[in-house]
Write a protein that holds these residues in place. Sequence first.
Motif, PDB file in Angstrom:
ATOM      1  N   ASP A  97      49.516  30.531  38.609  1.00 51.26           N
ATOM      2  CA  ASP A  97      50.882  30.046  38.844  1.00 51.26           C
ATOM      3  C   ASP A  97      51.276  30.214  40.308  1.00 51.26           C
ATOM      4  N   ARG A 141      36.576  32.349  33.385  1.00 53.63           N
ATOM      5  CA  ARG A 141      37.701  33.270  33.559  1.00 53.63           C
ATOM      6  C   ARG A 141      37.225  34.684  33.853  1.00 53.63           C
ATOM      7  N   TYR A 186      42.985  25.917  34.553  1.00 48.12           N
ATOM      8  CA  TYR A 186      42.042  26.638  33.696  1.00 48.12           C
ATOM      9  C   TYR A 186      41.836  25.834  32.428  1.00 48.12           C
ATOM     10  N   HIS A 240      46.701  34.403  34.630  1.00 48.29           N
ATOM     11  CA  HIS A 240      47.539  33.204  34.610  1.00 48.29           C
ATOM     12  C   HIS A 240      48.636  33.270  35.673  1.00 48.29           C
ATOM     13  N   THR A 295      37.644  27.553  35.489  1.00 48.54           N
ATOM     14  CA  THR A 295      38.779  27.590  36.405  1.00 48.54           C
ATOM     15  C   THR A 295      38.429  26.673  37.573  1.00 48.54           C
TER      16      THR A 295
END
Length: 236
Positions: free
Chosen positions: A85, A63, A99, A81, A106
């Motif tokens: 999306d 991340r 993730y 996040h 990821t």
Amino acid sequence: MNQTDNMLSEQLEPNDSYVDNHRPLAAMAQLTAVLSPDEEHAFMQIMFSSSATVRNDNFGLPRREVMRLLQLKPEEIDAFHQFIDRVNQSVARYFQLVYDERRDQTILLMRVPARQAKDMLSAESLALLMFIFYHQDVLQNEFTLFTQLLEAFGHETLDIRRKMQANLSALMRIGAITKFESVSEEEAYELTAIGSRMFGNSYLKRFAEFSQSQQLHMDEVLKFFKRYNLGGADTL
């Protein structure tokens, strides 16, 4: 990119007509409308790192690296996040960006028909994955012991042990499971975010109907397998 050799993981769809694999690049072209140049660059780096050929068993990006590519501050977790999306809303028919918090990875998964995915995993490997998936995602166990797999799939013999370890190794190579690290010397495995998403809703419905010898409503199947825990994200 060869779908069965290079992509980290193929999502299994029983209906071959569900995924039109001749148009994934058209879906990729749509990303420019929803992603900034930095986000587009981060997505391409994640895709490259999700190649099993390129990265062997070290799939995906942590991340922190993705956030660096996105030029996000360490505290901007929500923006990370939101990026995932937006990507998934644009390419969900062909890909899924995932993730894995436990492994800090990821990863990009590609959807392919079950017929195509069978070239990668044997029926035995899929059976082991289904058992581990049910044991951990549904029953909420943290890990699955190798001895539990032996009890479920066969008695203790050297030949059975070798065959099962070979099939488990195949699952580890694509990142669906990983060895569970503990103070105990017992051999154990844990499901990854990849393995949790390997089975699609329609695949689980067909599996449940076959085991119950009756037709089931999709809502019943989703509740049984606790698929609502995935936050509404569609899977294979």
